[in-house]
Design a protein around this motif. Structure first.
Motif, PDB file in Angstrom:
ATOM      1  N   ARG A 247      49.225   5.344 -16.654  1.00  0.00           N
ATOM      2  CA  ARG A 247      49.237   6.237 -17.806  1.00  0.00           C
ATOM      3  C   ARG A 247      48.856   5.464 -19.057  1.00  0.00           C
ATOM      4  NH1 ARG A 247      51.892  11.136 -17.576  1.00  0.00           N
ATOM      5  NH2 ARG A 247      50.985  11.365 -19.662  1.00  0.00           N
ATOM      6  N   GLU A 248      47.958   6.047 -19.835  1.00  0.00           N
ATOM      7  CA  GLU A 248      47.580   5.498 -21.135  1.00  0.00           C
ATOM      8  C   GLU A 248      47.643   6.642 -22.134  1.00  0.00           C
ATOM      9  OE1 GLU A 248      43.884   3.408 -20.985  1.00  0.00           O
ATOM     10  OE2 GLU A 248      44.507   2.090 -19.331  1.00  0.00           O
ATOM     11  N   GLY A 249      48.801   6.759 -22.785  1.00  0.00           N
ATOM     12  CA  GLY A 249      49.010   7.896 -23.678  1.00  0.00           C
ATOM     13  C   GLY A 249      49.078   9.183 -22.866  1.00  0.00           C
ATOM     14  N   GLU A 250      48.264  10.167 -23.233  1.00  0.00           N
ATOM     15  CA  GLU A 250      48.226  11.438 -22.505  1.00  0.00           C
ATOM     16  C   GLU A 250      47.337  11.359 -21.269  1.00  0.00           C
ATOM     17  OE1 GLU A 250      49.841  14.203 -23.060  1.00  0.00           O
ATOM     18  OE2 GLU A 250      50.787  13.708 -24.963  1.00  0.00           O
ATOM     19  N   SER A 251      46.616  10.263 -21.107  1.00  0.00           N
ATOM     20  CA  SER A 251      45.610  10.164 -20.053  1.00  0.00           C
ATOM     21  C   SER A 251      46.137   9.404 -18.843  1.00  0.00           C
ATOM     22  CB  SER A 251      44.354   9.463 -20.586  1.00  0.00           C
ATOM     23  OG  SER A 251      43.823  10.163 -21.696  1.00  0.00           O
ATOM     24  N   THR A 252      45.493   9.661 -17.700  1.00  0.00           N
ATOM     25  CA  THR A 252      45.746   8.915 -16.468  1.00  0.00           C
ATOM     26  C   THR A 252      44.441   8.231 -16.073  1.00  0.00           C
ATOM     27  OG1 THR A 252      47.375  10.564 -15.780  1.00  0.00           O
ATOM     28  CG2 THR A 252      46.561   9.062 -14.092  1.00  0.00           C
ATOM     29  N   VAL A 253      44.531   6.938 -15.718  1.00  0.00           N
ATOM     30  CA  VAL A 253      43.327   6.135 -15.485  1.00  0.00           C
ATOM     31  C   VAL A 253      43.412   5.472 -14.112  1.00  0.00           C
ATOM     32  CG1 VAL A 253      41.890   4.236 -16.343  1.00  0.00           C
ATOM     33  CG2 VAL A 253      43.141   5.695 -17.964  1.00  0.00           C
ATOM     34  N   VAL A 254      42.283   5.468 -13.392  1.00  0.00           N
ATOM     35  CA  VAL A 254      42.155   4.679 -12.159  1.00  0.00           C
ATOM     36  C   VAL A 254      40.893   3.831 -12.275  1.00  0.00           C
ATOM     37  CG1 VAL A 254      43.410   6.274 -10.655  1.00  0.00           C
ATOM     38  CG2 VAL A 254      40.955   6.578 -10.991  1.00  0.00           C
ATOM     39  N   ARG A 255      40.927   2.651 -11.606  1.00  0.00           N
ATOM     40  CA  ARG A 255      39.798   1.723 -11.733  1.00  0.00           C
ATOM     41  C   ARG A 255      39.406   1.176 -10.366  1.00  0.00           C
ATOM     42  NH1 ARG A 255      43.218   0.740 -16.135  1.00  0.00           N
ATOM     43  NH2 ARG A 255      42.186   0.981 -18.182  1.00  0.00           N
ATOM     44  N   TRP A 256      38.142   0.833 -10.285  1.00  0.00           N
ATOM     45  CA  TRP A 256      37.601   0.152  -9.095  1.00  0.00           C
ATOM     46  C   TRP A 256      36.689  -0.968  -9.566  1.00  0.00           C
ATOM     47  CZ3 TRP A 256      32.572  -0.786  -7.791  1.00  0.00           C
ATOM     48  CH2 TRP A 256      32.334  -1.282  -6.503  1.00  0.00           C
ATOM     49  N   SER A 257      36.702  -2.094  -8.850  1.00  0.00           N
ATOM     50  CA  SER A 257      35.782  -3.185  -9.199  1.00  0.00           C
ATOM     51  C   SER A 257      35.324  -3.888  -7.932  1.00  0.00           C
ATOM     52  CB  SER A 257      36.447  -4.184 -10.149  1.00  0.00           C
ATOM     53  OG  SER A 257      37.603  -4.741  -9.556  1.00  0.00           O
ATOM     54  N   ALA A 258      34.085  -4.343  -7.975  1.00  0.00           N
ATOM     55  CA  ALA A 258      33.511  -5.064  -6.832  1.00  0.00           C
ATOM     56  C   ALA A 258      33.944  -6.521  -6.874  1.00  0.00           C
ATOM     57  CB  ALA A 258      31.989  -4.972  -6.875  1.00  0.00           C
ATOM     58  N   THR A 259      34.255  -7.053  -5.714  1.00  0.00           N
ATOM     59  CA  THR A 259      34.636  -8.466  -5.607  1.00  0.00           C
ATOM     60  C   THR A 259      33.800  -9.107  -4.497  1.00  0.00           C
ATOM     61  OG1 THR A 259      36.900  -7.917  -6.266  1.00  0.00           O
ATOM     62  CG2 THR A 259      36.539 -10.063  -5.251  1.00  0.00           C
ATOM     63  N   PRO A 260      33.058 -10.156  -4.819  1.00  0.00           N
ATOM     64  CA  PRO A 260      32.839 -10.717  -6.166  1.00  0.00           C
ATOM     65  C   PRO A 260      31.926  -9.814  -6.988  1.00  0.00           C
ATOM     66  CG  PRO A 260      31.417 -11.802  -4.585  1.00  0.00           C
ATOM     67  CD  PRO A 260      32.275 -10.858  -3.778  1.00  0.00           C
ATOM     68  N   VAL A 261      31.831 -10.118  -8.280  1.00  0.00           N
ATOM     69  CA  VAL A 261      30.958  -9.338  -9.159  1.00  0.00           C
ATOM     70  C   VAL A 261      29.516  -9.544  -8.725  1.00  0.00           C
ATOM     71  CG1 VAL A 261      30.178  -8.993 -11.526  1.00  0.00           C
ATOM     72  CG2 VAL A 261      32.580  -9.542 -11.061  1.00  0.00           C
ATOM     73  N   PRO A 262      28.786  -8.459  -8.452  1.00  0.00           N
ATOM     74  CA  PRO A 262      27.409  -8.610  -7.979  1.00  0.00           C
ATOM     75  C   PRO A 262      26.477  -9.074  -9.095  1.00  0.00           C
ATOM     76  CG  PRO A 262      27.893  -6.300  -8.366  1.00  0.00           C
ATOM     77  CD  PRO A 262      29.182  -7.039  -8.568  1.00  0.00           C
ATOM     78  N   THR A 263      25.354  -9.628  -8.683  1.00  0.00           N
ATOM     79  CA  THR A 263      24.347 -10.040  -9.672  1.00  0.00           C
ATOM     80  C   THR A 263      23.449  -8.872 -10.062  1.00  0.00           C
ATOM     81  OG1 THR A 263      22.878 -10.713  -7.868  1.00  0.00           O
ATOM     82  CG2 THR A 263      24.320 -12.404  -8.835  1.00  0.00           C
ATOM     83  N   GLY A 264      23.553  -7.778  -9.341  1.00  0.00           N
ATOM     84  CA  GLY A 264      22.796  -6.576  -9.666  1.00  0.00           C
ATOM     85  C   GLY A 264      23.491  -5.361  -9.067  1.00  0.00           C
ATOM     86  N   GLY A 265      23.408  -4.237  -9.753  1.00  0.00           N
ATOM     87  CA  GLY A 265      24.038  -3.018  -9.248  1.00  0.00           C
ATOM     88  C   GLY A 265      25.381  -2.736  -9.904  1.00  0.00           C
ATOM     89  N   ILE A 266      26.139  -1.840  -9.299  1.00  0.00           N
ATOM     90  CA  ILE A 266      27.398  -1.375  -9.884  1.00  0.00           C
ATOM     91  C   ILE A 266      28.492  -2.406  -9.653  1.00  0.00           C
ATOM     92  CG2 ILE A 266      29.177   0.422  -9.774  1.00  0.00           C
ATOM     93  CD1 ILE A 266      26.932   2.362  -8.958  1.00  0.00           C
ATOM     94  N   ALA A 267      29.135  -2.798 -10.755  1.00  0.00           N
ATOM     95  CA  ALA A 267      30.172  -3.822 -10.684  1.00  0.00           C
ATOM     96  C   ALA A 267      31.575  -3.234 -10.815  1.00  0.00           C
ATOM     97  CB  ALA A 267      29.947  -4.864 -11.778  1.00  0.00           C
ATOM     98  N   ALA A 268      31.725  -2.124 -11.549  1.00  0.00           N
ATOM     99  CA  ALA A 268      33.067  -1.566 -11.756  1.00  0.00           C
ATOM    100  C   ALA A 268      32.948  -0.098 -12.171  1.00  0.00           C
ATOM    101  CB  ALA A 268      33.824  -2.359 -12.813  1.00  0.00           C
ATOM    102  N   LEU A 269      34.021   0.635 -11.881  1.00  0.00           N
ATOM    103  CA  LEU A 269      34.113   2.052 -12.265  1.00  0.00           C
ATOM    104  C   LEU A 269      35.479   2.297 -12.890  1.00  0.00           C
ATOM    105  CD1 LEU A 269      32.743   3.698  -8.971  1.00  0.00           C
ATOM    106  CD2 LEU A 269      31.458   3.299 -11.087  1.00  0.00           C
ATOM    107  N   GLU A 270      35.519   3.215 -13.836  1.00  0.00           N
ATOM    108  CA  GLU A 270      36.789   3.624 -14.430  1.00  0.00           C
ATOM    109  C   GLU A 270      36.754   5.135 -14.633  1.00  0.00           C
ATOM    110  OE1 GLU A 270      39.045   1.509 -17.809  1.00  0.00           O
ATOM    111  OE2 GLU A 270      38.096   3.248 -18.795  1.00  0.00           O
ATOM    112  N   LEU A 271      37.761   5.822 -14.107  1.00  0.00           N
ATOM    113  CA  LEU A 271      37.896   7.272 -14.273  1.00  0.00           C
ATOM    114  C   LEU A 271      39.111   7.557 -15.148  1.00  0.00           C
ATOM    115  CD1 LEU A 271      37.221   8.642 -10.675  1.00  0.00           C
ATOM    116  CD2 LEU A 271      36.036   9.402 -12.749  1.00  0.00           C
ATOM    117  N   THR A 272      38.930   8.415 -16.138  1.00  0.00           N
ATOM    118  CA  THR A 272      40.021   8.797 -17.034  1.00  0.00           C
ATOM    119  C   THR A 272      40.175  10.314 -17.010  1.00  0.00           C
ATOM    120  OG1 THR A 272      39.556   6.921 -18.487  1.00  0.00           O
ATOM    121  CG2 THR A 272      40.903   8.700 -19.395  1.00  0.00           C
ATOM    122  N   ALA A 273      41.396  10.770 -16.763  1.00  0.00           N
ATOM    123  CA  ALA A 273      41.691  12.204 -16.741  1.00  0.00           C
ATOM    124  C   ALA A 273      42.686  12.516 -17.849  1.00  0.00           C
ATOM    125  CB  ALA A 273      42.265  12.614 -15.386  1.00  0.00           C
TER     126      ALA A 273
END
Length: 277
Positions: free
Chosen positions: A239-265
Motif C-alpha cells: 500500500r502506498e497511500g490510497e494506492s496498491t502497487v505490485v512490481r516485477w523485475s528481471a534478474t539479472p538486468v538485461p542489456t536490452g528489452g524489458i527490465a522491470a514493470l510496476e502496476l499501480t491500482a
C-alpha cells in the motif's frame, strides 16, 4: 332581494391561476350494488364522458343508495378571477345537461352545487336522489395522483472502479523503441493504454502508461492485470497511500528489452492525476 348566483368564502388566486380545471360529478342513486349504480349512471356517462373514480356504498347515510363519482377534464385552465372561473364551470356543466341555473357555492380551489330534485334528474340518471357537481382547480385532492416522492439527497457518490497505471522500464537508449515495447506490454491489459511520459531511470528508459479505469476493485484489478501480463516473480502487493502497487523485475538486468514493470491500482474515487516521476 334576489340571492346572488354564487357565494365565495375564500379566494387565493395567486396559487391557482393557470391550473387545470377539473369537474367532479357524484351521483347518489337508489341501487342494491355497484353494478346497478353503474347501470343507473350509464346515460350520464354516455352524455358527459369522463372516468369513473369511485363507486361506493352509502347506505349507512342513505339506506338503499350507492354513489358513483366521475371526473371530467374540462380542457380549461383557471383564469385570473378564480372564483368566477370555478363557478362558471359548474354553471356551464349544469346548463349543458339541460337543467336550470343553480345556486353555486365557492371556496377556492373548488366551487359546487347540489341538484336534488329526483323528478328532474330521473330522465338522465334513473333512481337518482341527488347530483353533486364540483369544479376543482388542479383536481380534487382526494382523487389526485400523489406527486412522486423526492429522492433523498445523498450527496455526490464515489466514482466506482479502479484506475490502473503501468510503468515499463526498458533497457534501451531509444525512446521510440521503449515506447513500442511498453505498448506491447500494455495491450495485454487494456486496449486503450495511453503513454503519459518517457523518462530516464538510471541506465533504463521508463515509459509510463495510463491503462484507464477497470470496473473491478483494486485488488481484483491488480490480480487480473498480473495474470494478463503472464510473468512469474511479482512482488506482494504493497500500500502506498490510497494506492496498491505490485512490481516485477528481471534478474539479472538485461542489456536490452524489458527490465522491470510496476502496476499501480487506485480507487477511481481517490485518483488524482499527477505527472509521473
Amino acid at each position: 332581494m334576489d340571492r346572488p348566483p354564487f357565494t365565495c368564502l375564500m379566494d387565493n388566486p395567486g396559487a391557482m391561476v393557470g391550473e387545470d380545471l377539473e369537474l367532479v360529478i357524484t351521483a347518489v342513486v337508489a341501487a342494491d350494488g355497484a353494478a346497478r349504480a353503474r347501470a343507473a349512471c350509464a346515460r350520464l356517462l354516455d352524455r358527459v364522458g369522463g372516468r369513473v373514480l369511485r363507486v361506493g356504498d352509502c347506505s349507512d347515510e342513505e339506506p338503499g343508495c350507492w354513489s358513483l363519482t366521475l371526473a371530467i377534464d374540462s380542457g380549461q385552465r383557471v383564469p385570473e378571477n378564480v372564483a368566477a372561473g370555478l363557478a362558471r364551470a359548474v354553471r356551464g356543466f349544469v346548463r349543458d345537461l339541460g337543467f336550470p341555473a343553480p345556486r353555486i357555492s365557492c371556496e377556492p380551489p373548488t366551487a359546487w352545487t347540489v341538484l336534488d330534485d329526483p323528478d328532474v334528474l330521473d330522465p338522465l340518471v334513473p333512481g337518482a336522489e341527488r347530483l353533486l357537481v364540483e369544479a376543482w382547480a388542479g383536481g380534487d385532492p382526494q382523487y389526485r395522483e400523489p406527486e412522486p416522492a423526492a429522492e433523498p439527497d445523498v450527496g455526490p457518490q464515489p466514482e466506482p472502479g479502479t484506475r490502473l497505471l503501468l510503468r515499463v522500464d526498458v533497457a534501451t537508449d531509444r525512446a521510440a523503441g521503449a515506447e513500442w515495447q511498453a505498448r506491447a506490454v500494455a495491450s495485454r491489459v487494456a486496449r486503450s493504454g495511453k503513454i503519459t511520459r518517457v523518462a530516464p531511470r538510471g541506465d533504463l528508459l521508463s515509459v509510463h502508461v495510463d491503462l484507464g479505469t477497470s470496473i473491478d476493485p483494486p485488488a481484483v484489478a491488480l490480480l487480473d492485470a498480473v495474470a494478463s501480463l503472464g510473468r512469474p516473480g511479482w512482488s506482494a502487493p504493497t500500500r502506498e497511500g490510497e494506492s496498491t502497487v505490485v512490481r516485477w523485475s528481471a534478474t539479472p538486468v538485461p542489456t536490452g528489452g524489458i527490465a522491470a514493470l510496476e502496476l499501480t491500482a487506485t480507487p477511481a474515487s481517490a485518483f488524482v492525476w499527477t505527472e509521473p516521476d
